[in-house]
Write a protein that holds these residues in place. Sequence first.
Motif, PDB file in Angstrom:
ATOM      1  N   ALA A 143       0.825  -1.209   0.000  1.00  0.00           N
ATOM      2  CA  ALA A 143       0.000   0.000   0.000  1.00  0.00           C
ATOM      3  C   ALA A 143       0.860   1.260   0.000  1.00  0.00           C
ATOM      4  CB  ALA A 143      -0.931  -0.008   1.213  1.00  0.00           C
ATOM      5  N   HIS A 144       1.925   1.265   0.814  1.00  0.00           N
ATOM      6  CA  HIS A 144       2.758   2.454   0.888  1.00  0.00           C
ATOM      7  C   HIS A 144       3.590   2.647  -0.378  1.00  0.00           C
ATOM      8  CE1 HIS A 144       2.057   4.098   4.891  1.00  0.00           C
ATOM      9  NE2 HIS A 144       1.888   2.856   5.312  1.00  0.00           N
TER      10      HIS A 144
ATOM     11  N   SER B 283       2.680   1.692  -3.374  1.00  0.00           N
ATOM     12  CA  SER B 283       1.719   2.146  -4.387  1.00  0.00           C
ATOM     13  C   SER B 283       1.384   3.627  -4.190  1.00  0.00           C
ATOM     14  CB  SER B 283       0.445   1.309  -4.302  1.00  0.00           C
ATOM     15  OG  SER B 283      -0.518   1.768  -5.221  1.00  0.00           O
ATOM     16  N   ARG B 284       1.149   4.003  -2.953  1.00  0.00           N
ATOM     17  CA  ARG B 284       0.818   5.403  -2.662  1.00  0.00           C
ATOM     18  C   ARG B 284       1.988   6.314  -3.010  1.00  0.00           C
ATOM     19  NH1 ARG B 284       1.537   8.906   1.641  1.00  0.00           N
ATOM     20  NH2 ARG B 284      -0.106  10.465   1.928  1.00  0.00           N
TER      21      ARG B 284
ATOM     22  N   ARG C 275       2.271   6.762  -6.722  1.00  0.00           N
ATOM     23  CA  ARG C 275       1.148   7.534  -7.267  1.00  0.00           C
ATOM     24  C   ARG C 275       1.219   9.018  -6.924  1.00  0.00           C
ATOM     25  NH1 ARG C 275      -2.383   4.894  -4.946  1.00  0.00           N
ATOM     26  NH2 ARG C 275      -3.009   6.332  -3.278  1.00  0.00           N
ATOM     27  N   LEU C 276       1.529   9.308  -5.671  1.00  0.00           N
ATOM     28  CA  LEU C 276       1.470  10.693  -5.208  1.00  0.00           C
ATOM     29  C   LEU C 276       2.814  11.416  -5.226  1.00  0.00           C
ATOM     30  CD1 LEU C 276      -0.939  10.265  -2.155  1.00  0.00           C
ATOM     31  CD2 LEU C 276      -1.488  10.897  -4.505  1.00  0.00           C
TER      32      LEU C 276
END
Length: 229
Positions: free
Chosen positions: A114-115, A117-118, A121-122
């Motif tokens: 999750a981290h 991917s985040r 993305r950001l």
Amino acid sequence: MKRILFIEDDHVIAEVQKDYLEANGFSVDIASSGNKGLQMALSGAYDLILLDLMLPHTDGFEICRQVRKVLNIPILIVSAKKEDVDKIRGLGMGADDYIIKPFSLGELVARVKAHLSRFERLVGSVERKTEEIRIRGIVIDKRSRKVFVNGKEVLLTSKEYDLLLLFVTHPNQVFSKEQIFERIWGMDSLGDMATVTMHVSKLREKIELDPTNPQYIQTIWGVGYRFNL
């Protein structure tokens, strides 16, 4: 393949979690002491750091603080310390998450994914547009012409900076002294080659851990110099 650094002094825990993360497609290195973990973290070779707090030599809070000065990658604290004050302090130091032991291996992998991917993305798209160059422990901010080595700023003269930038933007390429003189000083190869030797020596003193045994700028005898990745 994403590379993860796991800074953990409990060898049994580290190996079990390493095996599970690798089974899920990650490459994992383990550091069992704070000092070694900090050195490896600052190399810039990792996409995410898993960080225990209670470590020998240098604790996890200090590692997080030092890494966050120069690296913008996910840092996940994994600790048996449950007190809110520790969570607040860890997150305040720049950690992205705080996972309390014990936890399931499935949860660990889920949070890591999750981290990452985040972050991609950001942050990833923005970071690619910045004017920073990172090679191992060296960070060059082209906007401010600032240079950091293992988290500490080093002050370079204008020509030393230009010389370093030439090297890091052409890694593993051999430059003769004549080529360096022409590119940095903007003159033909009839210039004073001792100037190149002097500036390389000064630059080594500022970026090399041991200038007599350089790890970055290598002398190619009879030819010139090469910057090693």
